[in-house]
Design a protein around this motif. Sequence first.
Motif, PDB file in Angstrom:
ATOM      1  N   UNK A  45       0.839  -1.209   0.000  1.00 56.08           N
ATOM      2  CA  UNK A  45       0.000   0.000   0.000  1.00 56.08           C
ATOM      3  C   UNK A  45       0.872   1.256   0.000  1.00 56.08           C
ATOM      4  N   UNK A  46       1.904   1.268   0.841  1.00 54.72           N
ATOM      5  CA  UNK A  46       2.801   2.425   0.893  1.00 54.72           C
ATOM      6  C   UNK A  46       3.464   2.643  -0.464  1.00 54.72           C
ATOM      7  N   UNK A  47       3.905   1.556  -1.090  1.00 52.26           N
ATOM      8  CA  UNK A  47       4.571   1.672  -2.394  1.00 52.26           C
ATOM      9  C   UNK A  47       3.647   2.276  -3.437  1.00 52.26           C
ATOM     10  N   UNK A  48       2.413   1.855  -3.455  1.00 51.12           N
ATOM     11  CA  UNK A  48       1.480   2.337  -4.487  1.00 51.12           C
ATOM     12  C   UNK A  48       1.097   3.806  -4.277  1.00 51.12           C
ATOM     13  N   UNK A  49       0.914   4.192  -3.036  1.00 49.62           N
ATOM     14  CA  UNK A  49       0.608   5.602  -2.767  1.00 49.62           C
ATOM     15  C   UNK A  49       1.815   6.473  -3.109  1.00 49.62           C
ATOM     16  N   UNK A  50       3.014   6.009  -2.726  1.00 47.58           N
ATOM     17  CA  UNK A  50       4.229   6.765  -3.028  1.00 47.58           C
ATOM     18  C   UNK A  50       4.469   6.835  -4.530  1.00 47.58           C
ATOM     19  N   UNK A  51       4.225   5.728  -5.234  1.00 52.97           N
ATOM     20  CA  UNK A  51       4.447   5.700  -6.684  1.00 52.97           C
ATOM     21  C   UNK A  51       3.587   6.744  -7.390  1.00 52.97           C
ATOM     22  N   UNK A  52       2.349   6.892  -6.973  1.00 58.09           N
ATOM     23  CA  UNK A  52       1.472   7.888  -7.586  1.00 58.09           C
ATOM     24  C   UNK A  52       2.039   9.296  -7.411  1.00 58.09           C
ATOM     25  N   UNK A  53       2.524   9.581  -6.216  1.00 58.51           N
ATOM     26  CA  UNK A  53       3.023  10.926  -5.955  1.00 58.51           C
ATOM     27  C   UNK A  53       4.367  11.190  -6.628  1.00 58.51           C
ATOM     28  N   UNK A  54       5.251  10.214  -6.638  1.00 54.11           N
ATOM     29  CA  UNK A  54       6.529  10.401  -7.329  1.00 54.11           C
ATOM     30  C   UNK A  54       6.311  10.595  -8.822  1.00 54.11           C
ATOM     31  N   UNK A  55       5.368   9.837  -9.368  1.00 58.59           N
ATOM     32  CA  UNK A  55       5.064   9.977 -10.793  1.00 58.59           C
ATOM     33  C   UNK A  55       4.572  11.367 -11.132  1.00 58.59           C
ATOM     34  N   UNK A  56       3.693  11.900 -10.289  1.00 60.34           N
ATOM     35  CA  UNK A  56       3.154  13.235 -10.538  1.00 60.34           C
ATOM     36  C   UNK A  56       4.235  14.305 -10.394  1.00 60.34           C
ATOM     37  N   UNK A  57       5.140  14.113  -9.455  1.00 61.30           N
ATOM     38  CA  UNK A  57       6.169  15.128  -9.200  1.00 61.30           C
ATOM     39  C   UNK A  57       7.310  15.086 -10.205  1.00 61.30           C
ATOM     40  N   UNK A  58       7.641  13.890 -10.685  1.00 57.85           N
ATOM     41  CA  UNK A  58       8.774  13.750 -11.598  1.00 57.85           C
ATOM     42  C   UNK A  58       8.354  13.584 -13.057  1.00 57.85           C
ATOM     43  N   UNK A  59       7.041  13.588 -13.306  1.00 60.10           N
ATOM     44  CA  UNK A  59       6.554  13.571 -14.685  1.00 60.10           C
ATOM     45  C   UNK A  59       6.799  12.281 -15.429  1.00 60.10           C
ATOM     46  N   UNK A  60       6.809  11.159 -14.712  1.00 61.97           N
ATOM     47  CA  UNK A  60       7.031   9.866 -15.355  1.00 61.97           C
ATOM     48  C   UNK A  60       6.253   8.803 -14.579  1.00 61.97           C
ATOM     49  N   UNK A  61       6.007   7.673 -15.211  1.00 62.20           N
ATOM     50  CA  UNK A  61       5.247   6.603 -14.574  1.00 62.20           C
ATOM     51  C   UNK A  61       6.131   5.821 -13.602  1.00 62.20           C
ATOM     52  N   UNK A  62       5.622   5.617 -12.393  1.00 61.04           N
ATOM     53  CA  UNK A  62       6.271   4.750 -11.404  1.00 61.04           C
ATOM     54  C   UNK A  62       5.380   3.522 -11.214  1.00 61.04           C
ATOM     55  N   UNK A  63       5.906   2.362 -11.552  1.00 59.15           N
ATOM     56  CA  UNK A  63       5.152   1.114 -11.505  1.00 59.15           C
ATOM     57  C   UNK A  63       5.551   0.287 -10.298  1.00 59.15           C
ATOM     58  N   UNK A  64       4.595  -0.393  -9.671  1.00 59.43           N
ATOM     59  CA  UNK A  64       4.878  -1.265  -8.533  1.00 59.43           C
ATOM     60  C   UNK A  64       4.839  -2.712  -9.007  1.00 59.43           C
ATOM     61  N   UNK A  65       5.881  -3.457  -8.673  1.00 58.46           N
ATOM     62  CA  UNK A  65       5.969  -4.876  -9.028  1.00 58.46           C
ATOM     63  C   UNK A  65       6.185  -5.688  -7.758  1.00 58.46           C
ATOM     64  N   UNK A  66       5.326  -6.674  -7.509  1.00 54.84           N
ATOM     65  CA  UNK A  66       5.433  -7.518  -6.317  1.00 54.84           C
ATOM     66  C   UNK A  66       6.278  -8.750  -6.610  1.00 54.84           C
ATOM     67  N   UNK A  67       7.293  -8.968  -5.778  1.00 53.25           N
ATOM     68  CA  UNK A  67       8.135 -10.169  -5.894  1.00 53.25           C
ATOM     69  C   UNK A  67       8.326 -10.767  -4.502  1.00 53.25           C
ATOM     70  N   UNK A  68       7.317 -11.478  -3.994  1.00 54.15           N
ATOM     71  CA  UNK A  68       7.413 -12.027  -2.641  1.00 54.15           C
ATOM     72  C   UNK A  68       8.257 -13.297  -2.598  1.00 54.15           C
ATOM     73  N   UNK A  69       8.581 -13.702  -1.363  1.00 52.50           N
ATOM     74  CA  UNK A  69       9.261 -14.975  -1.160  1.00 52.50           C
ATOM     75  C   UNK A  69      10.613 -14.837  -0.505  1.00 52.50           C
ATOM     76  N   UNK A  70      11.048 -15.951   0.110  1.00 55.08           N
ATOM     77  CA  UNK A  70      12.376 -15.996   0.697  1.00 55.08           C
ATOM     78  C   UNK A  70      12.587 -14.987   1.798  1.00 55.08           C
ATOM     79  N   UNK A  71      11.574 -14.804   2.645  1.00 54.66           N
ATOM     80  CA  UNK A  71      11.716 -13.810   3.705  1.00 54.66           C
ATOM     81  C   UNK A  71      11.881 -12.412   3.167  1.00 54.66           C
TER      82      UNK A  71
END
Length: 325
Positions: A45-71
């Motif tokens: 959730x934090x990543x997705x909210x931050x990605x939206x704001x960074x994208x708006x501020x830096x004028x580029x798309x910030x994408x979130x990719x989940x890679x779970x596992x291995x602690x």
Amino acid sequence: MRAFRIAAALVAAILFAAPAAAAAAYPDRPVKIIVPFAPGGGTDVIARVLAQRLGAMLGQTFLVENRPGGGAMIGADAVARSSPDGYTLLLGSNSELTISPSLYGHAPYDPATAFEPIALLGTSPAILVANLRYPGNTLPDVIAAARARPNSLTFGSGGVGTPPALAGELLKYMQKLQAVHVPYKGGGPLQVALLGGEVEVGFTTIASTRAQLKSHQVKALAVIAARRSPLVPDVPSAAEQGIADYEVATWYGLFAPAQVPREVADALRAATARAMADPEMLSRLDALGVEPGAAGQGGASLRERIRTESAKWGDLIRAAGLKAE
């Protein structure tokens, strides 16, 4: 000859200017933020909210990719191995950076040197709660009862190796107590166990127990920190109750691979600082039970935090004989 020297100087100037120009243009294509957990959790959730704001501020798309596992080390390793150009970032936490390497016995990266800390986004101290039938009302009450009757106290957590679980193990270690740890598969099942009386007390996150506290279904005994948390201001800290140096928190940070250009790291830090001042960002952190980080807590300060916590948790995990589930 003079013309040759002039030409050579121009070529050199162009070559030296190219990296600076590239950094100045950052980002000129989409940026990926890797979350080393499954979708839906606090880190995601934090990543997705931050990605939206960074994208708006830096004028580029910030994408979130989940890679779970291995602690959570699989996702972190992917960032550590990526090109240090600022286009692959990690929404990290103390799970994969200070706990899992010791819990699993190894890590494919050095947490203190494989990443460039951009910013500490927030912290969430562990909290000790009890079911309403438990006779104690303070942290010293729990310690006294456990000391009077060894192995009579059962304490729950959301899983082996989680920061709240380590809060319980650290209390045992610091106070030389004998108590039984009952790990559950997450904060939700722990709350059910507390309400049903399966365990007397539980170490958990503020977010997991806040609703039960507000509805007076469980009682809070202590925030495991040096000071009270603004998220639950009525709950005394461990230090207030006479237990010094007893602090455990989950924390979240933004990281780039080591050797990322300074200009890129600075651009990310500046944008993240602005994002952290956004009321919507602060509201989402509050809903997650996370105290927002400050600009000065990133960079070298965050790197030192990784070093000191890695040593602290490594010593505890080895002393308690803890292993990954």
